[in-house]
Design a protein around this motif. Structure first.
Motif, PDB file in Angstrom:
ATOM      1  N   ARG A 285       8.481  12.286  17.608  1.00 37.29           N
ATOM      2  CA  ARG A 285       9.019  13.149  16.576  1.00 37.29           C
ATOM      3  C   ARG A 285       9.508  12.256  15.435  1.00 37.29           C
ATOM      4  NH1 ARG A 285      14.013  17.228  17.568  1.00 37.29           N
ATOM      5  NH2 ARG A 285      15.095  15.242  17.712  1.00 37.29           N
ATOM      6  N   LEU A 286       8.692  12.147  14.405  1.00 33.73           N
ATOM      7  CA  LEU A 286       9.012  11.244  13.295  1.00 33.73           C
ATOM      8  C   LEU A 286       9.806  11.979  12.227  1.00 33.73           C
ATOM      9  CD1 LEU A 286       5.494   9.585  12.807  1.00 33.73           C
ATOM     10  CD2 LEU A 286       7.358   8.791  14.263  1.00 33.73           C
TER      11      LEU A 286
ATOM     12  N   TYR B 193       0.627   1.873  16.087  1.00 29.77           N
ATOM     13  CA  TYR B 193       0.912   3.279  16.430  1.00 29.77           C
ATOM     14  C   TYR B 193      -0.300   4.161  16.100  1.00 29.77           C
ATOM     15  CZ  TYR B 193       3.282   7.846  16.199  1.00 29.77           C
ATOM     16  OH  TYR B 193       3.633   9.167  16.368  1.00 29.77           O
ATOM     17  N   GLY B 194      -0.851   3.983  14.908  1.00 27.50           N
ATOM     18  CA  GLY B 194      -1.991   4.790  14.455  1.00 27.50           C
ATOM     19  C   GLY B 194      -3.245   4.557  15.286  1.00 27.50           C
TER      20      GLY B 194
ATOM     21  N   LEU C 270      -3.288   6.748  18.381  1.00 22.01           N
ATOM     22  CA  LEU C 270      -2.973   8.169  18.188  1.00 22.01           C
ATOM     23  C   LEU C 270      -3.838   9.106  19.000  1.00 22.01           C
ATOM     24  CD1 LEU C 270      -1.998   9.267  14.620  1.00 22.01           C
ATOM     25  CD2 LEU C 270      -0.621   8.741  16.606  1.00 22.01           C
ATOM     26  N   GLY C 271      -5.085   8.722  19.179  1.00 21.96           N
ATOM     27  CA  GLY C 271      -6.012   9.620  19.871  1.00 21.96           C
ATOM     28  C   GLY C 271      -5.752   9.687  21.370  1.00 21.96           C
TER      29      GLY C 271
ATOM     30  N   MET D   8       2.136  -0.147  -0.442  1.00 28.01           N
ATOM     31  CA  MET D   8       0.904  -0.052   0.349  1.00 28.01           C
ATOM     32  C   MET D   8      -0.208   0.686  -0.389  1.00 28.01           C
ATOM     33  SD  MET D   8       2.104   0.225   4.288  1.00 28.01           S
ATOM     34  CE  MET D   8       3.710   0.978   4.329  1.00 28.01           C
TER      35      MET D   8
ATOM     36  N   PRO E 253      -5.158  -5.531  12.214  1.00 30.13           N
ATOM     37  CA  PRO E 253      -5.816  -4.550  13.093  1.00 30.13           C
ATOM     38  C   PRO E 253      -6.961  -5.163  13.899  1.00 30.13           C
ATOM     39  CG  PRO E 253      -5.445  -3.605  10.929  1.00 30.13           C
ATOM     40  CD  PRO E 253      -5.161  -5.074  10.811  1.00 30.13           C
TER      41      PRO E 253
ATOM     42  N   ALA F  30       4.566  -1.722   8.376  1.00 33.41           N
ATOM     43  CA  ALA F  30       3.114  -1.524   8.278  1.00 33.41           C
ATOM     44  C   ALA F  30       2.440  -2.019   9.564  1.00 33.41           C
ATOM     45  CB  ALA F  30       2.555  -2.266   7.059  1.00 33.41           C
TER      46      ALA F  30
ATOM     47  N   VAL G 195       4.741   5.411  24.708  1.00 30.05           N
ATOM     48  CA  VAL G 195       3.563   5.034  23.917  1.00 30.05           C
ATOM     49  C   VAL G 195       2.690   4.114  24.755  1.00 30.05           C
ATOM     50  CG1 VAL G 195       4.665   5.287  21.661  1.00 30.05           C
ATOM     51  CG2 VAL G 195       4.803   3.093  22.858  1.00 30.05           C
TER      52      VAL G 195
ATOM     53  N   GLU H 154      11.157   4.651  15.955  1.00 21.26           N
ATOM     54  CA  GLU H 154      10.482   5.963  15.904  1.00 21.26           C
ATOM     55  C   GLU H 154       9.002   5.832  16.272  1.00 21.26           C
ATOM     56  OE1 GLU H 154      11.202   8.707  12.537  1.00 21.26           O
ATOM     57  OE2 GLU H 154      12.719   7.277  11.897  1.00 21.26           O
ATOM     58  N   MET H 155       8.380   4.708  15.839  1.00 25.36           N
ATOM     59  CA  MET H 155       6.946   4.538  16.109  1.00 25.36           C
ATOM     60  C   MET H 155       6.681   3.759  17.393  1.00 25.36           C
ATOM     61  SD  MET H 155       5.168   4.208  12.390  1.00 25.36           S
ATOM     62  CE  MET H 155       6.381   3.520  11.286  1.00 25.36           C
ATOM     63  N   GLY H 156       7.688   3.612  18.221  1.00 26.78           N
ATOM     64  CA  GLY H 156       7.444   3.123  19.580  1.00 26.78           C
ATOM     65  C   GLY H 156       7.436   1.628  19.792  1.00 26.78           C
TER      66      GLY H 156
ATOM     67  N   LYS I  68      12.518   9.866  22.991  1.00 26.28           N
ATOM     68  CA  LYS I  68      11.920   8.867  23.882  1.00 26.28           C
ATOM     69  C   LYS I  68      12.898   8.529  24.998  1.00 26.28           C
ATOM     70  CE  LYS I  68       9.098   6.439  20.489  1.00 26.28           C
ATOM     71  NZ  LYS I  68       9.282   7.454  19.465  1.00 26.28           N
TER      72      LYS I  68
ATOM     73  N   ALA J 151       0.483   3.831   5.848  1.00 21.29           N
ATOM     74  CA  ALA J 151       0.206   2.533   6.483  1.00 21.29           C
ATOM     75  C   ALA J 151      -1.095   2.564   7.281  1.00 21.29           C
ATOM     76  CB  ALA J 151       1.369   2.132   7.396  1.00 21.29           C
ATOM     77  N   MET J 152      -1.395   3.715   7.881  1.00 27.12           N
ATOM     78  CA  MET J 152      -2.638   3.812   8.663  1.00 27.12           C
ATOM     79  C   MET J 152      -3.861   3.706   7.749  1.00 27.12           C
ATOM     80  SD  MET J 152      -1.587   6.778  11.387  1.00 27.12           S
ATOM     81  CE  MET J 152       0.051   6.717  12.124  1.00 27.12           C
TER      82      MET J 152
ATOM     83  N   SER K  35      13.700  10.510  17.983  1.00 31.29           N
ATOM     84  CA  SER K  35      12.245  10.600  18.153  1.00 31.29           C
ATOM     85  C   SER K  35      11.856  10.997  19.575  1.00 31.29           C
ATOM     86  CB  SER K  35      11.587   9.284  17.736  1.00 31.29           C
ATOM     87  OG  SER K  35      12.053   8.214  18.525  1.00 31.29           O
TER      88      SER K  35
ATOM     89  N   ALA L 214      -6.203  13.865  15.042  1.00 35.18           N
ATOM     90  CA  ALA L 214      -5.361  12.704  14.714  1.00 35.18           C
ATOM     91  C   ALA L 214      -5.676  12.285  13.271  1.00 35.18           C
ATOM     92  CB  ALA L 214      -5.629  11.553  15.677  1.00 35.18           C
TER      93      ALA L 214
ATOM     94  N   ALA M  69       3.132   0.517  12.291  1.00 39.00           N
ATOM     95  CA  ALA M  69       2.423   1.783  12.041  1.00 39.00           C
ATOM     96  C   ALA M  69       0.937   1.659  12.346  1.00 39.00           C
ATOM     97  CB  ALA M  69       2.634   2.232  10.595  1.00 39.00           C
ATOM     98  N   MET M  70       0.368   0.485  12.085  1.00 41.93           N
ATOM     99  CA  MET M  70      -1.070   0.310  12.362  1.00 41.93           C
ATOM    100  C   MET M  70      -1.350   0.372  13.863  1.00 41.93           C
ATOM    101  SD  MET M  70      -1.983  -2.660   9.601  1.00 41.93           S
ATOM    102  CE  MET M  70      -1.295  -2.524   7.937  1.00 41.93           C
TER     103      MET M  70
ATOM    104  N   PRO N  48      -5.852   9.420  11.695  1.00 41.40           N
ATOM    105  CA  PRO N  48      -6.872   8.381  11.474  1.00 41.40           C
ATOM    106  C   PRO N  48      -8.292   8.917  11.682  1.00 41.40           C
ATOM    107  CG  PRO N  48      -5.074   7.493  12.775  1.00 41.40           C
ATOM    108  CD  PRO N  48      -4.866   8.991  12.705  1.00 41.40           C
TER     109      PRO N  48
END
Lengths: 234, 234
Positions: free
Chosen positions: A213-214, B228-229, B232-233, A98, B171, B222, B71, B97-99, B134, A225-226, B132, A169, B225-226, A171
């Motif tokens: 919790r990663l 997930y990211g 994030l806010g 990446m 995205p 990837a 999430v 882990e990333m939901g 959940k 990745a973000m 993680s 955050a 993660a995108m 990002p």
């Protein structure tokens, strides 16, 4: 595409010693054959083999494509290597795919792993660069102490941690900062409060990577990745 | 936190059979002890052990936290499992882990792996959910044919591929679509042109994950993660 690593000296190239066997004995390349190679500087090169000996393959070359597979960002990840080395290996492979620029293994207060095999990680980097078709070879540093990595950190610097302090955050952080980025990712037990304090005093911003919790390597790969995803449209 | 998987029946819980040994023999829990468990429905539960036999641990419970570690998105990944199973295992762990909500192993024209061990993947899911923190257990389906997964796909559907057709950046796609998302990730040799055509006819949008040639499991991670990211806010 079969891709080699080579060194350039003036108008000539010479294959990296570790590549000679594969080129000559496995692929049976001969004098006069064309090969594609990278030198790690960002370009894709096309070489013509002019010399083959037991330990050397060399010849002339031209640039086939400049800034081959380049990404529009410069991202350094300073990371406490995981206890299980395969998790660190996996992170290195994915991060290189990446487009990470630089990986710095760091020694932290709560590090469970205090040594890494530099040459093994370098091999991971090379194979991931070849696999993902890139001309630029990311740098992988020898392990350094957290404080030294902090001292030498480039560009906008963030530290990802789980302490309930004011954190942005990730990002939001990288979208506000242009130019080189560095993110610090802690060991399995997180950075110590004192490390977080020292990072903040050194100008690093506290960031979070969400409520999950990663694991260390998941956090690091998510962070890369973000950034990768943010630049996808470019 | 030591976390168990249990089944709920009315006012009582019963530990999953696979958890009994760990609870009783390793952690030496006794009648009257409190434990935390999940049932997979999203909540964190606190149980009081009332009954211990050779194969059963059960008792009463209360909800400790609703929508624990939830999430704010619903993401399904339909993915052609990699030839090397450890790469698929990695993906499952990281995606959970990333939901991720649901993983569907799919059989494609160019699939090198035609079977997966469902129970092994389910164990990966469970351990990643516990790790993680959940309450919701992501679903992992048995392997199905690409066309069937396409037919049953939920919400806004995207197919990530490398063909040089008109493709939107992933995205951009998920930012334009609210509600459940599904992304299709192909095998090592990509989806076949015919599969891409069938996906488009079924209403799936072609997306790309950038210029790097990513491995199957890297592309999938990837993509997760995108998303997930992006949240994030929130």
């Amino acid at each position: 595409m079969q891709l080699f690593l080579a060194h350039i000296d003036g108008q000539k190239f010479q294959l990296d010693a570790a590549e000679v066997n594969h080129c000559v004995r496995v692929l049976r390349k001969k004098t006069g054959d064309q090969i594609f190679f990278i030198s790690g500087d960002g370009n894709l090169y096309e070489g013509t083999i002019q010399l083959i000996t037991k330990s050397v393959v060399g010849g002339s070359y031209k640039i086939s494509q400049k800034s081959w597979g380049a990404v529009p960002y410069e991202l350094t990840v300073a990371i406490a290597p995981t206890k299980m080395m395969d998790r660190m290996d996996w992170f290195v492979e994915k991060a290189v795919e990446m487009g990470v620029s630089h990986i710095i293994p760091i020694l932290c207060d709560r590090s469970e792993r205090k040594v890494v095999k530099q040459d093994k990680l370098e091999k991971k980097v090379l194979s991931a660069v070849k696999q993902s078709l890139k001309g630029k070879l990311p740098k992988i540093s020898p392990m350094v102490h957290f404080d030294r990595a902090l001292e030498e950190a480039q560009g906008a610097v963030a530290i990802a941690h789980c302490e309930q302090t004011e954190r942005m955050a990730w990002p939001a952080f990288f979208q506000q900062n242009s130019g080189p980025l560095t993110i610090f990712i802690g060991p399995e037990g997180d950075f110590s409060p004192n490390e977080i304090l020292r990072a903040q005093e050194a100008g690093a911003h506290s960031v979070h990577l969400g409520g999950s919790r990663l694991r260390t390597e998941t956090a690091a790969i998510a962070a890369v990745a973000m950034v990768y995803g943010h630049h996808l449209g470019e």
